[in-house]
Design a protein around this motif. Structure first.
Motif, PDB file in Angstrom:
ATOM      1  N   ASP A  11     -15.254   7.936  26.460  1.00 34.59           N
ATOM      2  CA  ASP A  11     -16.827   8.067  27.220  1.00 34.59           C
ATOM      3  C   ASP A  11     -17.100   6.440  27.981  1.00 34.59           C
ATOM      4  O   ASP A  11     -17.042   5.640  27.285  1.00 34.59           O
ATOM      5  CB  ASP A  11     -17.664   8.267  25.886  1.00 34.59           C
ATOM      6  N   PHE A  12     -17.249   6.711  28.905  1.00 35.38           N
ATOM      7  CA  PHE A  12     -17.641   5.537  29.949  1.00 35.38           C
ATOM      8  C   PHE A  12     -18.600   4.634  29.365  1.00 35.38           C
ATOM      9  O   PHE A  12     -18.450   3.367  29.255  1.00 35.38           O
ATOM     10  CB  PHE A  12     -18.196   5.959  31.074  1.00 35.38           C
ATOM     11  N   ASP A  13     -19.910   5.167  28.723  1.00 36.31           N
ATOM     12  CA  ASP A  13     -20.875   4.486  28.446  1.00 36.31           C
ATOM     13  C   ASP A  13     -20.359   3.597  27.157  1.00 36.31           C
ATOM     14  O   ASP A  13     -20.592   2.647  26.934  1.00 36.31           O
ATOM     15  CB  ASP A  13     -22.193   5.118  28.194  1.00 36.31           C
ATOM     16  N   ARG A  14     -19.726   4.487  26.059  1.00 36.24           N
ATOM     17  CA  ARG A  14     -19.452   3.952  24.959  1.00 36.24           C
ATOM     18  C   ARG A  14     -18.449   2.854  25.120  1.00 36.24           C
ATOM     19  O   ARG A  14     -18.479   1.656  24.600  1.00 36.24           O
ATOM     20  CB  ARG A  14     -18.658   5.029  23.971  1.00 36.24           C
ATOM     21  N   VAL A  15     -17.323   2.880  26.002  1.00 33.34           N
ATOM     22  CA  VAL A  15     -16.453   1.957  25.943  1.00 33.34           C
ATOM     23  C   VAL A  15     -17.045   0.614  26.663  1.00 33.34           C
ATOM     24  O   VAL A  15     -16.731  -0.449  26.173  1.00 33.34           O
ATOM     25  CB  VAL A  15     -15.314   2.512  27.146  1.00 33.34           C
ATOM     26  N   VAL A  43     -17.572   9.890  40.038  1.00 34.67           N
ATOM     27  CA  VAL A  43     -17.230   8.811  39.785  1.00 34.67           C
ATOM     28  C   VAL A  43     -18.167   7.586  39.470  1.00 34.67           C
ATOM     29  O   VAL A  43     -19.163   7.427  40.028  1.00 34.67           O
ATOM     30  CB  VAL A  43     -16.295   7.883  41.012  1.00 34.67           C
ATOM     31  N   ARG A  44     -17.868   6.859  38.522  1.00 32.99           N
ATOM     32  CA  ARG A  44     -18.706   5.640  38.075  1.00 32.99           C
ATOM     33  C   ARG A  44     -17.824   4.320  37.963  1.00 32.99           C
ATOM     34  O   ARG A  44     -16.883   4.478  37.801  1.00 32.99           O
ATOM     35  CB  ARG A  44     -19.120   5.850  36.567  1.00 32.99           C
ATOM     36  N   CYS A  45     -18.897   3.359  38.398  1.00 29.17           N
ATOM     37  CA  CYS A  45     -18.134   1.917  38.443  1.00 29.17           C
ATOM     38  C   CYS A  45     -19.109   0.858  37.931  1.00 29.17           C
ATOM     39  O   CYS A  45     -20.428   0.822  38.268  1.00 29.17           O
ATOM     40  CB  CYS A  45     -17.703   1.689  40.005  1.00 29.17           C
ATOM     41  N   ALA A  46     -18.662   0.067  36.887  1.00 28.76           N
ATOM     42  CA  ALA A  46     -19.574  -0.864  36.434  1.00 28.76           C
ATOM     43  C   ALA A  46     -19.143  -2.312  36.679  1.00 28.76           C
ATOM     44  O   ALA A  46     -17.842  -2.308  36.152  1.00 28.76           O
ATOM     45  CB  ALA A  46     -20.098  -0.713  34.820  1.00 28.76           C
ATOM     46  N   VAL A  47     -19.587  -3.463  37.032  1.00 33.40           N
ATOM     47  CA  VAL A  47     -19.119  -4.634  37.320  1.00 33.40           C
ATOM     48  C   VAL A  47     -20.118  -5.461  36.215  1.00 33.40           C
ATOM     49  O   VAL A  47     -20.969  -5.520  36.399  1.00 33.40           O
ATOM     50  CB  VAL A  47     -19.127  -4.890  38.676  1.00 33.40           C
ATOM     51  N   ARG A  48     -19.379  -6.190  35.410  1.00 34.86           N
ATOM     52  CA  ARG A  48     -19.909  -7.248  34.554  1.00 34.86           C
ATOM     53  C   ARG A  48     -19.078  -8.687  34.740  1.00 34.86           C
ATOM     54  O   ARG A  48     -18.253  -8.975  34.858  1.00 34.86           O
ATOM     55  CB  ARG A  48     -19.774  -6.787  33.293  1.00 34.86           C
ATOM     56  N   VAL A  49     -20.114  -9.745  34.707  1.00 34.77           N
ATOM     57  CA  VAL A  49     -19.705 -11.054  34.738  1.00 34.77           C
ATOM     58  C   VAL A  49     -20.242 -11.917  33.857  1.00 34.77           C
ATOM     59  O   VAL A  49     -21.300 -11.925  33.483  1.00 34.77           O
ATOM     60  CB  VAL A  49     -20.165 -11.750  36.187  1.00 34.77           C
ATOM     61  N   GLY A  71     -15.047  11.294  34.652  1.00 33.26           N
ATOM     62  CA  GLY A  71     -15.093  11.943  33.101  1.00 33.26           C
ATOM     63  C   GLY A  71     -14.419  10.983  32.223  1.00 33.26           C
ATOM     64  O   GLY A  71     -14.925   9.994  32.033  1.00 33.26           O
ATOM     65  N   GLU A  72     -13.586  11.588  31.556  1.00 32.27           N
ATOM     66  CA  GLU A  72     -12.777  10.688  30.388  1.00 32.27           C
ATOM     67  C   GLU A  72     -11.846   9.856  30.865  1.00 32.27           C
ATOM     68  O   GLU A  72     -11.255   8.960  30.094  1.00 32.27           O
ATOM     69  CB  GLU A  72     -12.257  11.561  29.283  1.00 32.27           C
ATOM     70  N   GLU A  73     -11.436   9.846  32.145  1.00 34.54           N
ATOM     71  CA  GLU A  73     -10.307   8.957  32.651  1.00 34.54           C
ATOM     72  C   GLU A  73     -11.027   7.712  33.405  1.00 34.54           C
ATOM     73  O   GLU A  73     -11.893   7.615  34.134  1.00 34.54           O
ATOM     74  CB  GLU A  73      -9.627   9.683  33.869  1.00 34.54           C
ATOM     75  N   LEU A  74     -10.450   6.598  32.595  1.00 34.19           N
ATOM     76  CA  LEU A  74     -11.175   5.157  32.946  1.00 34.19           C
ATOM     77  C   LEU A  74      -9.801   4.327  33.420  1.00 34.19           C
ATOM     78  O   LEU A  74      -8.833   4.255  32.871  1.00 34.19           O
ATOM     79  CB  LEU A  74     -11.629   4.714  31.566  1.00 34.19           C
ATOM     80  N   PHE A  75     -10.254   3.367  34.144  1.00 36.21           N
ATOM     81  CA  PHE A  75      -9.561   2.018  34.583  1.00 36.21           C
ATOM     82  C   PHE A  75     -10.452   0.852  34.381  1.00 36.21           C
ATOM     83  O   PHE A  75     -11.370   0.710  34.855  1.00 36.21           O
ATOM     84  CB  PHE A  75      -9.194   2.489  35.966  1.00 36.21           C
ATOM     85  N   LEU A  76      -9.755  -0.098  33.810  1.00 36.46           N
ATOM     86  CA  LEU A  76     -10.314  -1.287  33.530  1.00 36.46           C
ATOM     87  C   LEU A  76      -9.353  -2.213  34.181  1.00 36.46           C
ATOM     88  O   LEU A  76      -8.507  -2.628  34.406  1.00 36.46           O
ATOM     89  CB  LEU A  76     -10.394  -1.674  32.196  1.00 36.46           C
TER      90      LEU A  76
END
Length: 110
Positions: A11-15, A43-49, A71-76
């Motif tokens: 889950d994107f938000d949980r991760v 598609v969602r994208c979150a950037v954090r610094v 969906g459930e497929e994530l890339f970090l």
């Protein structure tokens, strides 16, 4: 500079929350500097610094974390920078590597 990339499932938000909390709790000097969120269809994208003080390098280092998901497929992708006091080249990257090691421990805990 040090870089770590991997594919995840979940889950994107949980991760994203898990990684954020782990980074902030992983160092007394860690700070959340800023972030950005973008959604295009599924598609969602979150950037954090983040920044933290490196005792070994006697300076501050930063960690840029980018999480992309459909969906459930994530890339970090995580990239650290800073950590050197040299003028023309990097002579110590201990702080960068330690910051990235903390993130890798978190990912392994998922």
């Amino acid at each position: 500079m040090a870089k770590y990339e991997c594919r995840l499932s979940g889950d994107f938000d949980r991760v994203l929350t898990y990684l954020h909390d782990g980074i902030m709790e992983g160092s007394a000097s860690a700070s959340y500097e800023d972030g950005s969120d973008y959604t295009a269809g599924e598609v969602r994208c979150a950037v954090r610094v983040y920044e933290r003080y490196s005792y070994m390098g006697s300076n501050r280092v930063s960690l840029n974390l980018t999480l992309v998901g459909k969906g459930e497929e994530l890339f970090l992708s995580a990239i650290t920078s800073g950590g050197s006091q040299a003028v023309f080249w990097k002579v110590n990257t201990w702080g960068e590597e330690a910051f990235l090691d903390k993130l890798m421990e978190l990912v392994e805990g998922l």
